[in-house]
Scaffold this motif. Structure first.
Motif, PDB file in Angstrom:
ATOM      1  N   TRP A   1      -0.363   4.582 -13.410  1.00 34.59           N
ATOM      2  CA  TRP A   1      -0.278   4.591 -11.958  1.00 34.59           C
ATOM      3  C   TRP A   1      -1.518   3.952 -11.364  1.00 34.59           C
ATOM      4  O   TRP A   1      -2.625   4.451 -11.495  1.00 34.59           O
ATOM      5  CB  TRP A   1      -0.076   6.025 -11.454  1.00 34.59           C
TER       6      TRP A   1
ATOM      7  N   ASP B   1      -4.336   2.496  -8.846  1.00 35.85           N
ATOM      8  CA  ASP B   1      -5.074   2.891  -7.653  1.00 35.85           C
ATOM      9  C   ASP B   1      -5.615   1.630  -6.995  1.00 35.85           C
ATOM     10  O   ASP B   1      -6.431   0.922  -7.579  1.00 35.85           O
ATOM     11  CB  ASP B   1      -6.214   3.841  -8.000  1.00 35.85           C
TER      12      ASP B   1
ATOM     13  N   PHE C   1       2.919   4.202   4.873  1.00 42.19           N
ATOM     14  CA  PHE C   1       2.859   3.066   3.948  1.00 42.19           C
ATOM     15  C   PHE C   1       2.699   1.777   4.735  1.00 42.19           C
ATOM     16  O   PHE C   1       2.947   1.727   5.958  1.00 42.19           O
ATOM     17  CB  PHE C   1       4.131   3.000   3.092  1.00 42.19           C
TER      18      PHE C   1
ATOM     19  N   VAL D   1      -7.832  10.167   0.708  1.00 46.51           N
ATOM     20  CA  VAL D   1      -6.525   9.548   0.505  1.00 46.51           C
ATOM     21  C   VAL D   1      -5.821  10.233  -0.660  1.00 46.51           C
ATOM     22  O   VAL D   1      -6.442  10.525  -1.691  1.00 46.51           O
ATOM     23  CB  VAL D   1      -6.653   8.025   0.251  1.00 46.51           C
TER      24      VAL D   1
ATOM     25  N   THR E   1      -2.459   9.413  -2.770  1.00 45.28           N
ATOM     26  CA  THR E   1      -1.326   8.540  -3.039  1.00 45.28           C
ATOM     27  C   THR E   1      -0.234   9.394  -3.677  1.00 45.28           C
ATOM     28  O   THR E   1      -0.433   9.993  -4.735  1.00 45.28           O
ATOM     29  CB  THR E   1      -1.724   7.386  -3.972  1.00 45.28           C
TER      30      THR E   1
ATOM     31  N   ASN F   1       0.891  -1.151   0.000  1.00 51.62           N
ATOM     32  CA  ASN F   1       0.000   0.000   0.000  1.00 51.62           C
ATOM     33  C   ASN F   1       0.934   1.207   0.000  1.00 51.62           C
ATOM     34  O   ASN F   1       1.529   1.534   1.029  1.00 51.62           O
ATOM     35  CB  ASN F   1      -0.907   0.001   1.229  1.00 51.62           C
TER      36      ASN F   1
ATOM     37  N   HIS G   1       1.190   7.315   1.119  1.00 59.40           N
ATOM     38  CA  HIS G   1      -0.014   8.105   0.919  1.00 59.40           C
ATOM     39  C   HIS G   1      -0.324   8.865   2.197  1.00 59.40           C
ATOM     40  O   HIS G   1       0.310   8.653   3.236  1.00 59.40           O
ATOM     41  CB  HIS G   1      -1.200   7.194   0.542  1.00 59.40           C
TER      42      HIS G   1
ATOM     43  N   ASN H   1      -7.356   1.510  -4.191  1.00 60.49           N
ATOM     44  CA  ASN H   1      -8.477   1.804  -3.311  1.00 60.49           C
ATOM     45  C   ASN H   1      -9.783   1.425  -3.973  1.00 60.49           C
ATOM     46  O   ASN H   1     -10.111   1.899  -5.058  1.00 60.49           O
ATOM     47  CB  ASN H   1      -8.485   3.292  -2.944  1.00 60.49           C
TER      48      ASN H   1
ATOM     49  N   ASN I   1       0.982   8.805  -7.440  1.00 63.17           N
ATOM     50  CA  ASN I   1      -0.107   9.096  -8.380  1.00 63.17           C
ATOM     51  C   ASN I   1      -0.349  10.594  -8.507  1.00 63.17           C
ATOM     52  O   ASN I   1      -0.570  11.122  -9.599  1.00 63.17           O
ATOM     53  CB  ASN I   1      -1.401   8.415  -7.932  1.00 63.17           C
TER      54      ASN I   1
END
Length: 230
Positions: free
Chosen positions: A223, A225, A163, A185, A187, A107, A110, A227, A190
């Motif tokens: 990139w 994601d 992270f 969130v 990131t 993860n 972020h 989530n 990204n």
């Protein structure tokens, strides 16, 4: 497995009772959110449904015992359960998420701009950490990091970059509690090199002190994601 999920539920319940929420305190028993499509004005949060129309389903979310798909380049999945999934969370200042990791899944770094996060590891081994905000002149941001095993809990302060990385050879599962109905969130990778439209390479080459080719290569990548919003 069912027993382990009960343990996770108890831990998160304890977290929610002591968390200092950043959202406004409710002025009534509840304020079930009206879906955005039905909203007629913009507010900091969501408009309340008529209490006479509130149903048990407004406080319910099923299936958090099921793992999320980690079949992506990051090898991780974050199943969010916030006010968008449970309208009854509106104004209550809490939400949660399930985190699934394939072996060596990440993860990535972020932040949650509106909430502190408390992470509880249910299965596997996770390397976690957060970095402090900018210190004084000629000083480096400090990294706080720890290896977590089943039953361990770690806190990520609101707004700080953090992270979670599965450094084991088996899957890992964790649950997170947040001090906001909608923690948000960002990131880092990204946002910085995957934005639309892209940030000017002149800005990023200066910021990262690298050549233009390196920035263009990063901006040309896809990139991921991880989530998931049910």
């Amino acid at each position: 497995m069912a027993f382990r999920f009960h343990i996770a539920a108890v831990i998160l319940t304890l977290v929610f009772t002591i968390v200092c929420a950043s959202d406004p305190s409710p002025l009534q028993d509840f304020c079930v959110a009206v879906p955005d499509a039905n909203a007629t004005v913009f507010v900091n949060g969501k408009i309340c449904k008529d209490p006479k129309l509130v149903k048990p389903k407004d406080f319910f979310f099923p299936g958090l015992n099921k793992p999320g798909s980690t079949a992506n380049p990051l090898g991780s999945n974050v199943t969010q359960v916030n006010v968008n999934q449970i309208p009854g969370l509106n104004t209550l200042g809490v939400s949660l998420a399930r985190l699934d990791f394939a072996p060596y899944g990440l993860n990535p770094p972020h932040t949650h701009p509106r909430a502190t996060e408390v992470l509880f590891v249910l299965e596997g081994t996770l390397l976690v950490g957060f970095v402090t905000s900018n210190p004084g002149m000629n000083m480096k941001n400090k990294l706080f990091t720890k290896v977590l095993n089943p039953g361990d809990v770690f806190v990520f302060p609101q707004g700080l970059i953090h992270f979670q990385f599965n450094q084991g050879k088996t899957d890992a599962v964790a649950f997170a509690g947040f001090g906001s109905q909608n923690p948000g969130v960002i990131t880092i990778a990204n946002a910085v090199v995957g934005s639309d439209p892209p940030i000017s390479p002149d800005v990023l080459t200066k910021a990262f002190q690298v050549g233009n080719d390196a920035i263009k290569k990063l901006q040309s990548q896809f990139w991921c994601d991880n989530n998931y919003n049910p």
